[in-house]
Design an enzyme around this catalytic site. Sequence first.
Site, PDB file in Angstrom:
ATOM      1  N   ARG A  78       0.849  -1.187   0.000  1.00 30.54           N
ATOM      2  CA  ARG A  78       0.000   0.000   0.000  1.00 30.54           C
ATOM      3  C   ARG A  78       0.887   1.240   0.000  1.00 30.54           C
ATOM      4  O   ARG A  78       1.961   1.266   0.580  1.00 30.54           O
ATOM      5  CB  ARG A  78      -0.917   0.036   1.229  1.00 30.54           C
ATOM      6  CG  ARG A  78      -2.133  -0.857   1.115  1.00 30.54           C
ATOM      7  CD  ARG A  78      -3.062  -0.686   2.295  1.00 30.54           C
ATOM      8  NE  ARG A  78      -2.421  -1.113   3.512  1.00 30.54           N
ATOM      9  CZ  ARG A  78      -1.818  -0.311   4.401  1.00 30.54           C
ATOM     10  NH1 ARG A  78      -1.825   1.011   4.232  1.00 30.54           N
ATOM     11  NH2 ARG A  78      -1.241  -0.799   5.462  1.00 30.54           N
ATOM     12  N   TYR A 206      -1.835  -3.294  -6.539  1.00 29.56           N
ATOM     13  CA  TYR A 206      -1.595  -3.959  -5.255  1.00 29.56           C
ATOM     14  C   TYR A 206      -2.878  -3.998  -4.414  1.00 29.56           C
ATOM     15  O   TYR A 206      -3.582  -2.990  -4.286  1.00 29.56           O
ATOM     16  CB  TYR A 206      -0.482  -3.251  -4.469  1.00 29.56           C
ATOM     17  CG  TYR A 206      -0.377  -3.834  -3.085  1.00 29.56           C
ATOM     18  CD1 TYR A 206       0.218  -5.087  -2.892  1.00 29.56           C
ATOM     19  CD2 TYR A 206      -0.948  -3.201  -1.992  1.00 29.56           C
ATOM     20  CE1 TYR A 206       0.251  -5.671  -1.631  1.00 29.56           C
ATOM     21  CE2 TYR A 206      -0.917  -3.786  -0.730  1.00 29.56           C
ATOM     22  CZ  TYR A 206      -0.316  -5.018  -0.560  1.00 29.56           C
ATOM     23  OH  TYR A 206      -0.304  -5.599   0.677  1.00 29.56           O
ATOM     24  N   GLY A 208      -4.465  -3.646  -1.288  1.00 32.14           N
ATOM     25  CA  GLY A 208      -5.144  -2.562  -0.590  1.00 32.14           C
ATOM     26  C   GLY A 208      -5.334  -1.312  -1.437  1.00 32.14           C
ATOM     27  O   GLY A 208      -6.199  -0.480  -1.140  1.00 32.14           O
ATOM     28  N   LYS A 215      -9.785  -2.073   1.806  1.00 29.90           N
ATOM     29  CA  LYS A 215      -9.529  -0.942   2.688  1.00 29.90           C
ATOM     30  C   LYS A 215     -10.302   0.292   2.226  1.00 29.90           C
ATOM     31  O   LYS A 215     -10.748   1.100   3.038  1.00 29.90           O
ATOM     32  CB  LYS A 215      -8.029  -0.667   2.761  1.00 29.90           C
ATOM     33  CG  LYS A 215      -7.215  -1.824   3.373  1.00 29.90           C
ATOM     34  CD  LYS A 215      -7.830  -2.311   4.632  1.00 29.90           C
ATOM     35  CE  LYS A 215      -7.056  -3.266   5.515  1.00 29.90           C
ATOM     36  NZ  LYS A 215      -6.006  -4.095   5.112  1.00 29.90           N
ATOM     37  N   HIS A 235     -10.529  -2.277  11.521  1.00 29.46           N
ATOM     38  CA  HIS A 235      -9.454  -3.131  10.989  1.00 29.46           C
ATOM     39  C   HIS A 235      -9.230  -4.270  11.987  1.00 29.46           C
ATOM     40  O   HIS A 235      -8.219  -4.300  12.688  1.00 29.46           O
ATOM     41  CB  HIS A 235      -8.192  -2.284  10.825  1.00 29.46           C
ATOM     42  CG  HIS A 235      -7.092  -2.932  10.051  1.00 29.46           C
ATOM     43  ND1 HIS A 235      -5.778  -2.533  10.148  1.00 29.46           N
ATOM     44  CD2 HIS A 235      -7.094  -3.942   9.144  1.00 29.46           C
ATOM     45  CE1 HIS A 235      -5.025  -3.267   9.357  1.00 29.46           C
ATOM     46  NE2 HIS A 235      -5.800  -4.138   8.736  1.00 29.46           N
ATOM     47  N   SER A 257      -1.282  -3.479  10.141  1.00 26.49           N
ATOM     48  CA  SER A 257      -0.966  -4.338   9.009  1.00 26.49           C
ATOM     49  C   SER A 257       0.269  -5.183   9.304  1.00 26.49           C
ATOM     50  O   SER A 257       1.264  -4.682   9.828  1.00 26.49           O
ATOM     51  CB  SER A 257      -0.706  -3.467   7.778  1.00 26.49           C
ATOM     52  OG  SER A 257      -1.857  -2.697   7.521  1.00 26.49           O
ATOM     53  N   ALA A 258       0.179  -6.460   8.961  1.00 25.47           N
ATOM     54  CA  ALA A 258       1.273  -7.418   9.157  1.00 25.47           C
ATOM     55  C   ALA A 258       1.706  -7.523  10.619  1.00 25.47           C
ATOM     56  O   ALA A 258       2.891  -7.646  10.924  1.00 25.47           O
ATOM     57  CB  ALA A 258       2.459  -7.097   8.241  1.00 25.47           C
ATOM     58  N   CYS A 259       0.746  -7.462  11.526  1.00 26.66           N
ATOM     59  CA  CYS A 259       1.038  -7.623  12.957  1.00 26.66           C
ATOM     60  C   CYS A 259       0.263  -8.772  13.583  1.00 26.66           C
ATOM     61  O   CYS A 259       0.116  -8.829  14.810  1.00 26.66           O
ATOM     62  CB  CYS A 259       0.782  -6.324  13.697  1.00 26.66           C
ATOM     63  SG  CYS A 259       2.004  -5.061  13.298  1.00 26.66           S
ATOM     64  N   LYS A 261      -3.071 -10.442  12.603  1.00 29.89           N
ATOM     65  CA  LYS A 261      -4.519 -10.698  12.613  1.00 29.89           C
ATOM     66  C   LYS A 261      -4.865 -12.059  11.998  1.00 29.89           C
ATOM     67  O   LYS A 261      -5.585 -12.860  12.594  1.00 29.89           O
ATOM     68  CB  LYS A 261      -5.293  -9.590  11.871  1.00 29.89           C
ATOM     69  CG  LYS A 261      -5.353  -8.274  12.626  1.00 29.89           C
ATOM     70  CD  LYS A 261      -6.122  -7.204  11.885  1.00 29.89           C
ATOM     71  CE  LYS A 261      -5.558  -6.893  10.529  1.00 29.89           C
ATOM     72  NZ  LYS A 261      -4.165  -6.416  10.524  1.00 29.89           N
ATOM     73  N   THR A 262      -4.350 -12.303  10.781  1.00 23.85           N
ATOM     74  CA  THR A 262      -4.691 -13.567  10.115  1.00 23.85           C
ATOM     75  C   THR A 262      -4.242 -14.743  10.974  1.00 23.85           C
ATOM     76  O   THR A 262      -4.973 -15.725  11.153  1.00 23.85           O
ATOM     77  CB  THR A 262      -4.042 -13.625   8.721  1.00 23.85           C
ATOM     78  OG1 THR A 262      -4.511 -12.509   7.962  1.00 23.85           O
ATOM     79  CG2 THR A 262      -4.392 -14.913   7.994  1.00 23.85           C
ATOM     80  N   ASP A 284      -9.478  -9.642   8.811  1.00 20.94           N
ATOM     81  CA  ASP A 284      -8.917  -8.310   8.556  1.00 20.94           C
ATOM     82  C   ASP A 284      -9.874  -7.160   8.876  1.00 20.94           C
ATOM     83  O   ASP A 284      -9.431  -6.116   9.319  1.00 20.94           O
ATOM     84  CB  ASP A 284      -8.472  -8.203   7.089  1.00 20.94           C
ATOM     85  CG  ASP A 284      -7.530  -7.045   6.820  1.00 20.94           C
ATOM     86  OD1 ASP A 284      -6.531  -6.903   7.556  1.00 20.94           O
ATOM     87  OD2 ASP A 284      -7.794  -6.261   5.880  1.00 20.94           O
ATOM     88  N   SER A 375       4.950 -10.409   0.286  1.00 21.57           N
ATOM     89  CA  SER A 375       4.283 -11.328  -0.646  1.00 21.57           C
ATOM     90  C   SER A 375       3.035 -11.871   0.046  1.00 21.57           C
ATOM     91  O   SER A 375       2.993 -11.989   1.269  1.00 21.57           O
ATOM     92  CB  SER A 375       5.226 -12.452  -1.052  1.00 21.57           C
ATOM     93  OG  SER A 375       5.754 -13.104   0.074  1.00 21.57           O
ATOM     94  N   ARG A 376       2.022 -12.196  -0.748  1.00 22.11           N
ATOM     95  CA  ARG A 376       0.710 -12.503  -0.164  1.00 22.11           C
ATOM     96  C   ARG A 376       0.024 -13.655  -0.884  1.00 22.11           C
ATOM     97  O   ARG A 376       0.390 -14.042  -1.990  1.00 22.11           O
ATOM     98  CB  ARG A 376      -0.172 -11.257  -0.229  1.00 22.11           C
ATOM     99  CG  ARG A 376       0.396 -10.121   0.641  1.00 22.11           C
ATOM    100  CD  ARG A 376      -0.663  -9.282   1.257  1.00 22.11           C
ATOM    101  NE  ARG A 376      -0.096  -8.361   2.242  1.00 22.11           N
ATOM    102  CZ  ARG A 376      -0.655  -8.111   3.420  1.00 22.11           C
ATOM    103  NH1 ARG A 376      -1.781  -8.689   3.766  1.00 22.11           N
ATOM    104  NH2 ARG A 376      -0.097  -7.254   4.252  1.00 22.11           N
ATOM    105  N   ARG A 407       3.052  -4.056  17.462  1.00 18.57           N
ATOM    106  CA  ARG A 407       4.356  -4.702  17.395  1.00 18.57           C
ATOM    107  C   ARG A 407       5.318  -3.804  18.157  1.00 18.57           C
ATOM    108  O   ARG A 407       5.781  -2.787  17.637  1.00 18.57           O
ATOM    109  CB  ARG A 407       4.736  -4.813  15.911  1.00 18.57           C
ATOM    110  CG  ARG A 407       5.947  -5.630  15.580  1.00 18.57           C
ATOM    111  CD  ARG A 407       6.178  -5.576  14.069  1.00 18.57           C
ATOM    112  NE  ARG A 407       5.357  -6.518  13.350  1.00 18.57           N
ATOM    113  CZ  ARG A 407       5.697  -7.773  13.054  1.00 18.57           C
ATOM    114  NH1 ARG A 407       6.884  -8.225  13.418  1.00 18.57           N
ATOM    115  NH2 ARG A 407       4.886  -8.554  12.384  1.00 18.57           N
ATOM    116  N   TYR A 500       2.049 -17.069  18.167  1.00 14.20           N
ATOM    117  CA  TYR A 500       1.273 -18.002  17.334  1.00 14.20           C
ATOM    118  C   TYR A 500       0.291 -18.814  18.182  1.00 14.20           C
ATOM    119  O   TYR A 500      -0.473 -18.233  18.953  1.00 14.20           O
ATOM    120  CB  TYR A 500       2.215 -18.874  16.511  1.00 14.20           C
ATOM    121  CG  TYR A 500       3.084 -18.049  15.587  1.00 14.20           C
ATOM    122  CD1 TYR A 500       2.557 -17.451  14.441  1.00 14.20           C
ATOM    123  CD2 TYR A 500       4.447 -17.821  15.870  1.00 14.20           C
ATOM    124  CE1 TYR A 500       3.350 -16.665  13.595  1.00 14.20           C
ATOM    125  CE2 TYR A 500       5.239 -17.035  15.025  1.00 14.20           C
ATOM    126  CZ  TYR A 500       4.677 -16.473  13.899  1.00 14.20           C
ATOM    127  OH  TYR A 500       5.451 -15.702  13.062  1.00 14.20           O
TER     128      TYR A 500
END
Length: 593
Positions: A78, A206, A208, A215, A235, A257-259, A261-262, A284, A375-376, A407, A500
């Site tokens: 993004r 891309y 987002g 988003k 979010h 983002s990238a912290c 959630k998934t 998300d 990468s996603r 984070r 995890y």
Amino acid sequence: MVSLPNKTAGAENQSLAQWVGEIARLTRPDRLIWCDGSEAERDRLLSEAVAAKVLLPLERHRRPGCYLHRSNPNDVARTEDATFICTPSKDEAGPTNNWAEPKQTYEKLSKWLEGSMAGGAMYVVPYVLGPLGSRFAKAGVELTDSIYVALSMGIMTRMGAPALDMLGPAGDFNRGLHCTLGCEPQRRLICHFPHDDTVWSVGSNYGGNALLSKKCFALRIASHMAREEEWLAEHMLILGVQSPQGETTYVAAAFPSACGKTNLAMLTPPPAFDGWRVFTVGDDIAWMRIGADGRLWAVNPEFGYFGVAPGTNAHSNPNAMRMLKHDTIFTNVALTPDGDIWWEGIGVEPPSGTLDWQGRPWNAASGAKAAHPNSRFTTPMSNNPALSPHAEDPQGVPISAIIFGGRRASTVPLVLEAFDWSHGVYLGATMGSETTAAATGKVGVIRRDPMAMLPFCGYDMGQYFAHWLAMGRKIPRPPKIFMVNWFRKDADGSFLWPGYGENMRVLDWIIKRANHRAGAEQTPVGLVPRAGEVALDGLDITDEHLKRATAIDAREWEVELEGQHQFLARLGGTVPGEVMQQLSRARRAFKAR
Ligand code: GTP
Ligand code: SPV
Ligand code: MN
């Protein structure tokens, strides 16, 4: 000349037909493709994308129905600098958003877009956000010149016929216009017009930036709607924890983002939690409304996951590894010589002859990453073995706890409970996190990211805090609010908490607290578990380690509270007094200690 929509394809919605015609006259595509969301259509688009080398089929026995997409190397995350909120006044967008005047922005982009689709197709992608037939559901239509975007929208949303059915002859919808436009950073703009329920995005394919359902609509535009209509667009992941007795407690959690959630949404409990299960409702975004029973109810507006690949492995996220076995589009991961995917942290060594995310022979010794750090994968939620049976429940699920998290290498303890809603809003409003590869710019710099919404709130941040406080007064049975930090580090730079699946231990305490079944100890910044209350059986972690992960260090917090103060001051006069008072209360509590 383009042909106008045929009868079967939503032409009965006059404003849709008119708008598609208008945009087609501007962008002048050779072909209009109305997406119906059928299997046959998906197969056809996949073949076309393969023929055009937009997608590369993976080895079909190893990864049936899976494809690799390599993006333009300048288009991998993004771009917050290129993201704008276009409202009549700058104040409405607030100090944390880029602002542009709506009329001038439409004019400028219209010039860029003139004839921009000539020679190619324009895909008309109607979609529904939220379970069909639910009071949460909203329709959108994205017009795009990218087959990759059209196919991704088919995974991420309820796409095609159901949306046209929902629209009927007169239904309203979010108008999204997306054009690749040469994919140059100099002509890349993602512009939101909340007063017109419209998004125009150019110059990036891309996630987002280009999947406008995500988003752009489900957060930036929806947050604006939610404020007016008294609900929350956040979010947040949504998960359900089922006890061995069969009781399920639902939790929503906002991490930047990238912290994580998934990962949290799909958690596999450790062996010590025999009989416990975690179910994913969403990974998300959460839309939340007050229910007739006075609780807060949530749905996942999306239909698929656009998740971070690196770090995903059979230990960290076994459910994800199963989910990614079929019918998934991978973007910017590495390719093995036997036609499979690879990324850093996948848990196995890459075979020699692996190609990096740009398709070049990869030399491990070079130090360069094989997969792009951002990468996603794009995969339908139906692939998730842990999908909640209520993921499509039109009523949503009742939320008992809201978690904020970031984070943070220091300062913020493993878990904290807010004293009450107002204190929880303060904890969310002031949370900080290190930046990640999900957005362009420097990685690892701490920035304040209120409720993980800094890049996604469609209006002034202080007003957003006020909306949260107002919602708290309106929810008769509000969820409890917590803060977590899986990322605290030891002096040697290693994580103090294994994270995890082991995060189940923290979830367990949170759920017990939400159900009034555990005690807590008061600190200046919130409530923490009493000794022995986070179950550690079966976990190889020393008491000393746990102490460091949960410690509240007055010196660290002095710096933290000063950082919070500076941030709130920068947000200006719209920050509610109540939030400032919570900060003062924390400062006083440390002094009194
Ligand atoms: P977005 O899709 O960008 O919103 O990201 P997300 O919040 O869903 O983050 P995700 O779960 O994809 O995790 C991002 C990165 O954090 C991955 O590389 C994970 O491996 C890592 N991660 C997730 N959970 C944990 C955890 O509990 N501990 C540690 N150390 N790392 C984690
Ligand atoms: C994020 O960055 O928070 C994501 C990926 O979930 S994107 O769809 O690009 O926003
Ligand atoms: Mn996200």
